[in-house]
Design a protein around this motif. Structure first.
Motif, PDB file in Angstrom:
ATOM      1  N   LEU A  91       0.857  -1.189   0.000  1.00 47.39           N
ATOM      2  CA  LEU A  91       0.000   0.000   0.000  1.00 47.39           C
ATOM      3  C   LEU A  91       0.887   1.232   0.000  1.00 47.39           C
ATOM      4  O   LEU A  91       1.921   1.260   0.665  1.00 47.39           O
ATOM      5  N   GLN A  92       0.460   2.258  -0.742  1.00 49.69           N
ATOM      6  CA  GLN A  92       1.096   3.580  -0.654  1.00 49.69           C
ATOM      7  C   GLN A  92       0.040   4.571  -0.170  1.00 49.69           C
ATOM      8  O   GLN A  92      -0.980   4.779  -0.805  1.00 49.69           O
ATOM      9  N   LEU A  93       0.292   5.160   0.987  1.00 47.53           N
ATOM     10  CA  LEU A  93      -0.608   6.141   1.590  1.00 47.53           C
ATOM     11  C   LEU A  93      -0.051   7.526   1.277  1.00 47.53           C
ATOM     12  O   LEU A  93       0.971   7.937   1.835  1.00 47.53           O
ATOM     13  N   LEU A  94      -0.717   8.242   0.390  1.00 44.68           N
ATOM     14  CA  LEU A  94      -0.227   9.528  -0.102  1.00 44.68           C
ATOM     15  C   LEU A  94      -1.178  10.630   0.342  1.00 44.68           C
ATOM     16  O   LEU A  94      -2.242  10.826  -0.256  1.00 44.68           O
ATOM     17  N   ILE A  95      -0.807  11.338   1.394  1.00 46.40           N
ATOM     18  CA  ILE A  95      -1.654  12.396   1.951  1.00 46.40           C
ATOM     19  C   ILE A  95      -1.134  13.741   1.457  1.00 46.40           C
ATOM     20  O   ILE A  95       0.015  14.092   1.699  1.00 46.40           O
ATOM     21  N   TYR A  96      -1.981  14.480   0.762  1.00 47.78           N
ATOM     22  CA  TYR A  96      -1.624  15.714   0.039  1.00 47.78           C
ATOM     23  C   TYR A  96      -0.168  15.697  -0.441  1.00 47.78           C
ATOM     24  O   TYR A  96       0.656  16.528  -0.048  1.00 47.78           O
ATOM     25  N   PRO A  97       0.142  14.755  -1.325  1.00 50.25           N
ATOM     26  CA  PRO A  97       1.535  14.568  -1.753  1.00 50.25           C
ATOM     27  C   PRO A  97       2.005  15.612  -2.769  1.00 50.25           C
ATOM     28  O   PRO A  97       1.220  16.156  -3.549  1.00 50.25           O
ATOM     29  N   VAL A  98       3.296  15.879  -2.757  1.00 50.18           N
ATOM     30  CA  VAL A  98       3.952  16.577  -3.857  1.00 50.18           C
ATOM     31  C   VAL A  98       4.188  15.522  -4.936  1.00 50.18           C
ATOM     32  O   VAL A  98       4.807  14.497  -4.672  1.00 50.18           O
ATOM     33  N   THR A  99       3.701  15.771  -6.139  1.00 49.00           N
ATOM     34  CA  THR A  99       3.905  14.788  -7.212  1.00 49.00           C
ATOM     35  C   THR A  99       4.615  15.369  -8.426  1.00 49.00           C
ATOM     36  O   THR A  99       5.084  14.615  -9.269  1.00 49.00           O
ATOM     37  N   ASP A 100       4.690  16.701  -8.514  1.00 48.37           N
ATOM     38  CA  ASP A 100       5.360  17.325  -9.657  1.00 48.37           C
ATOM     39  C   ASP A 100       5.951  18.658  -9.208  1.00 48.37           C
ATOM     40  O   ASP A 100       5.219  19.617  -8.950  1.00 48.37           O
ATOM     41  N   MET A 101       7.269  18.726  -9.120  1.00 48.81           N
ATOM     42  CA  MET A 101       7.920  19.936  -8.635  1.00 48.81           C
ATOM     43  C   MET A 101       8.014  21.029  -9.690  1.00 48.81           C
ATOM     44  O   MET A 101       8.612  22.076  -9.451  1.00 48.81           O
ATOM     45  N   MET A 111       6.192  26.824  -0.571  1.00 45.09           N
ATOM     46  CA  MET A 111       6.467  25.617  -1.342  1.00 45.09           C
ATOM     47  C   MET A 111       7.665  25.828  -2.264  1.00 45.09           C
ATOM     48  O   MET A 111       8.523  24.948  -2.401  1.00 45.09           O
ATOM     49  N   GLU A 112       7.754  26.991  -2.881  1.00 45.07           N
ATOM     50  CA  GLU A 112       8.896  27.277  -3.743  1.00 45.07           C
ATOM     51  C   GLU A 112      10.188  27.368  -2.923  1.00 45.07           C
ATOM     52  O   GLU A 112      11.259  26.992  -3.405  1.00 45.07           O
ATOM     53  N   TRP A 113      10.083  27.848  -1.691  1.00 45.17           N
ATOM     54  CA  TRP A 113      11.242  27.901  -0.779  1.00 45.17           C
ATOM     55  C   TRP A 113      11.723  26.486  -0.472  1.00 45.17           C
ATOM     56  O   TRP A 113      12.925  26.217  -0.484  1.00 45.17           O
ATOM     57  N   PHE A 114      10.780  25.587  -0.201  1.00 43.86           N
ATOM     58  CA  PHE A 114      11.149  24.186   0.029  1.00 43.86           C
ATOM     59  C   PHE A 114      11.876  23.604  -1.181  1.00 43.86           C
ATOM     60  O   PHE A 114      12.939  22.992  -1.056  1.00 43.86           O
ATOM     61  N   ILE A 115      11.277  23.769  -2.349  1.00 36.74           N
ATOM     62  CA  ILE A 115      11.855  23.193  -3.564  1.00 36.74           C
ATOM     63  C   ILE A 115      13.241  23.763  -3.822  1.00 36.74           C
ATOM     64  O   ILE A 115      14.177  23.042  -4.190  1.00 36.74           O
ATOM     65  N   GLY A 116      13.391  25.064  -3.599  1.00 33.81           N
ATOM     66  CA  GLY A 116      14.678  25.699  -3.810  1.00 33.81           C
ATOM     67  C   GLY A 116      15.769  25.154  -2.910  1.00 33.81           C
ATOM     68  O   GLY A 116      16.931  25.019  -3.322  1.00 33.81           O
ATOM     69  N   HIS A 117      15.405  24.825  -1.672  1.00 31.17           N
ATOM     70  CA  HIS A 117      16.386  24.251  -0.743  1.00 31.17           C
ATOM     71  C   HIS A 117      16.655  22.777  -1.042  1.00 31.17           C
ATOM     72  O   HIS A 117      17.772  22.291  -0.830  1.00 31.17           O
ATOM     73  N   TYR A 118      15.647  22.070  -1.514  1.00 32.17           N
ATOM     74  CA  TYR A 118      15.772  20.617  -1.694  1.00 32.17           C
ATOM     75  C   TYR A 118      16.528  20.240  -2.959  1.00 32.17           C
ATOM     76  O   TYR A 118      17.424  19.395  -2.942  1.00 32.17           O
ATOM     77  N   LEU A 119      16.176  20.852  -4.069  1.00 33.41           N
ATOM     78  CA  LEU A 119      16.790  20.481  -5.342  1.00 33.41           C
ATOM     79  C   LEU A 119      18.159  21.141  -5.501  1.00 33.41           C
ATOM     80  O   LEU A 119      18.392  22.250  -5.046  1.00 33.41           O
ATOM     81  N   ASN A 120      19.035  20.444  -6.192  1.00 39.31           N
ATOM     82  CA  ASN A 120      20.342  21.022  -6.518  1.00 39.31           C
ATOM     83  C   ASN A 120      20.189  22.135  -7.543  1.00 39.31           C
ATOM     84  O   ASN A 120      20.866  23.158  -7.470  1.00 39.31           O
ATOM     85  N   ASP A 121      19.317  21.915  -8.489  1.00 38.01           N
ATOM     86  CA  ASP A 121      18.949  22.926  -9.478  1.00 38.01           C
ATOM     87  C   ASP A 121      17.593  22.518 -10.050  1.00 38.01           C
ATOM     88  O   ASP A 121      17.088  21.418  -9.776  1.00 38.01           O
ATOM     89  N   ARG A 122      17.000  23.411 -10.822  1.00 38.09           N
ATOM     90  CA  ARG A 122      15.645  23.158 -11.309  1.00 38.09           C
ATOM     91  C   ARG A 122      15.565  21.967 -12.253  1.00 38.09           C
ATOM     92  O   ARG A 122      14.500  21.384 -12.448  1.00 38.09           O
ATOM     93  N   GLY A 123      16.697  21.584 -12.819  1.00 38.05           N
ATOM     94  CA  GLY A 123      16.706  20.403 -13.682  1.00 38.05           C
ATOM     95  C   GLY A 123      16.346  19.134 -12.945  1.00 38.05           C
ATOM     96  O   GLY A 123      15.800  18.188 -13.533  1.00 38.05           O
ATOM     97  N   ASP A 124      16.627  19.096 -11.632  1.00 35.49           N
ATOM     98  CA  ASP A 124      16.284  17.916 -10.834  1.00 35.49           C
ATOM     99  C   ASP A 124      14.791  17.638 -10.825  1.00 35.49           C
ATOM    100  O   ASP A 124      14.360  16.502 -10.606  1.00 35.49           O
ATOM    101  N   ALA A 125      13.974  18.681 -11.039  1.00 36.49           N
ATOM    102  CA  ALA A 125      12.522  18.519 -10.978  1.00 36.49           C
ATOM    103  C   ALA A 125      12.001  17.567 -12.048  1.00 36.49           C
ATOM    104  O   ALA A 125      10.888  17.048 -11.931  1.00 36.49           O
ATOM    105  N   LYS A 126      12.787  17.314 -13.088  1.00 38.01           N
ATOM    106  CA  LYS A 126      12.362  16.403 -14.151  1.00 38.01           C
ATOM    107  C   LYS A 126      12.648  14.946 -13.816  1.00 38.01           C
ATOM    108  O   LYS A 126      12.163  14.037 -14.485  1.00 38.01           O
ATOM    109  N   ASP A 127      13.431  14.717 -12.766  1.00 36.03           N
ATOM    110  CA  ASP A 127      13.756  13.361 -12.326  1.00 36.03           C
ATOM    111  C   ASP A 127      12.516  12.737 -11.677  1.00 36.03           C
ATOM    112  O   ASP A 127      11.826  13.386 -10.883  1.00 36.03           O
TER     113      ASP A 127
END
Length: 342
Positions: free
Chosen positions: A210-220, A241-257
């Motif tokens: 089972l995968q329990l996905l509660i308000y998940p991020v699915t596309d950065m 949310m953009e602040w989170f993504i900016g800290h998490y990803l190395n660069d915006r290209g990672d969002a396509k992974d």
């Protein structure tokens, strides 16, 4: 209970009309949905505080932890909690094991990942909710403090999530679990759970049940819809949310992974059953809906619910918002239904 918490709880006992009057004078309605009066009051109060985007991540972690303490419920006394460490992808991780006191033997398991944008949050963030999942879901819950950004950038959190699931799967007996093991989480934790489900299927290994996905991020890279209509709704604005993504990803290209944006996967066939939950007042609502639809189109057994009158992070509001508590109890019953169906 601290004086601040007492004051907040006392205010939230006021009638809906009084709370709305203190929160702008009229109910907040977006996209045809009306926000719960208590959640609206909390949103207005939260908007008065400095946004975490003005803070460094370490300070933001401490500030949000204090705020969550005012809203969370009390963990169940019917659940035993054990502090432990588990192996992550690059070293040991702190964890908590939640076991129902009446467990007469091994129970199905749930590996749980907390919310926080992969930047904030810890084992306390979802403590009450994890105890609720264990008690009402009749399962053993392993909650994990995966590595956070920016100290540990993408894909560190995803690699930890996969490693911990494999550890639980391969050490089920030691943890008091059967081999029926799920993954789950809220927001960032939902995203990590979707990644675990996809990656274990891709590698051909034993996947979660089972995968329990509660308000998940699915596309950065998501744009439009609730990303815009709910962009200023507490507690997760688009700016945060953009602040989170900016800290998490190395660069915006990672969002396509796919390990950052599981919605980008071309094929979802053969994934394990899913429970997908969204909140009506949430910038992430529409990307959660999109993922649920993709799962259903791929003939994945999918239970989908949107709690239209609740905001993001309602799993941490069970002590302050009755509607949030009811939603969390319903989610736990959904988990039980699937984990105990053979």
């Amino acid at each position: 209970m601290g004086i601040q918490k007492l004051i907040v709880r006392a205010l939230l006992q006021l009638p809906d009309g009084a709370l709305v009057a203190m929160s702008g004078g009229k109910p907040l309605t977006i996209d045809g949905r009306t926000l719960d009066a208590r959640a609206q009051f909390l949103a207005v109060q939260g908007a008065k505080a400095p946004s975490i985007v003005t803070l460094d991540p370490v300070t933001a972690r401490a500030a949000t932890a204090e705020g969550l303490k005012l809203l969370d419920g009390t963990p169940s006394r019917n659940v035993l909690v054990e502090t432990m460490t588990v192996p992550g992808a690059d070293g040991p991780l702190d964890a908590r094991l939640y076991t129902p006191r009446n467990a007469g033997g091994p129970l199905p398991g749930l590996v749980f990942f907390h919310f926080g944008g992969c930047v904030i949050g810890d084992l306390d963030t979802c403590d009450t909710f994890c105890s609720m999942l264990a008690e009402k879901g009749e399962c053993v819950v392993l909650s994990v403090a995966y590595r956070l950004a920016p100290e540990h950038k993408f894909p560190a959190a995803a690699e930890d999530a996969i490693a911990v699931y494999r550890y639980a799967r391969d050490n089920a007996e030691t943890l008091g679990m059967t081999r029926r093991i799920a993954v789950g989480g809220d927001s960032a934790g939902g995203y990590l759970s979707a990644v675990v489900a996809q990656e274990t299927r891709r590698t051909g290994e034993e996947t979660p049940v089972l995968q329990l996905l509660i308000y998940p991020v699915t596309d950065m890279e998501w744009q439009g819809g609730s990303w815009e209509s709910c962009e200023n709704v507490y507690p997760l604005t688009r700016e945060i949310m953009e602040w989170f993504i900016g800290h998490y990803l190395n660069d915006r290209g990672d969002a396509k992974d796919l390990r950052a944006s599981p919605l980008k996967a071309g094929d979802l066939e053969g994934l394990c059953p899913a429970i997908v939950i969204t909140a009506g007042f949430d910038v992430l609502r529409d990307q959660g809906i999109a993922y649920a639809r993709r799962l259903q189109e791929a003939d994945v057994n999918t239970t989908y619910r949107c709690y239209d009158n609740l905001p993001h992070a309602f799993t941490a509001m069970t002590g302050a918002v009755p509607a949030a508590k009811r939603a969390c109890e319903e989610i736990a019953r959904d988990v039980r239904r699937i984990l105990h169906t053979f």
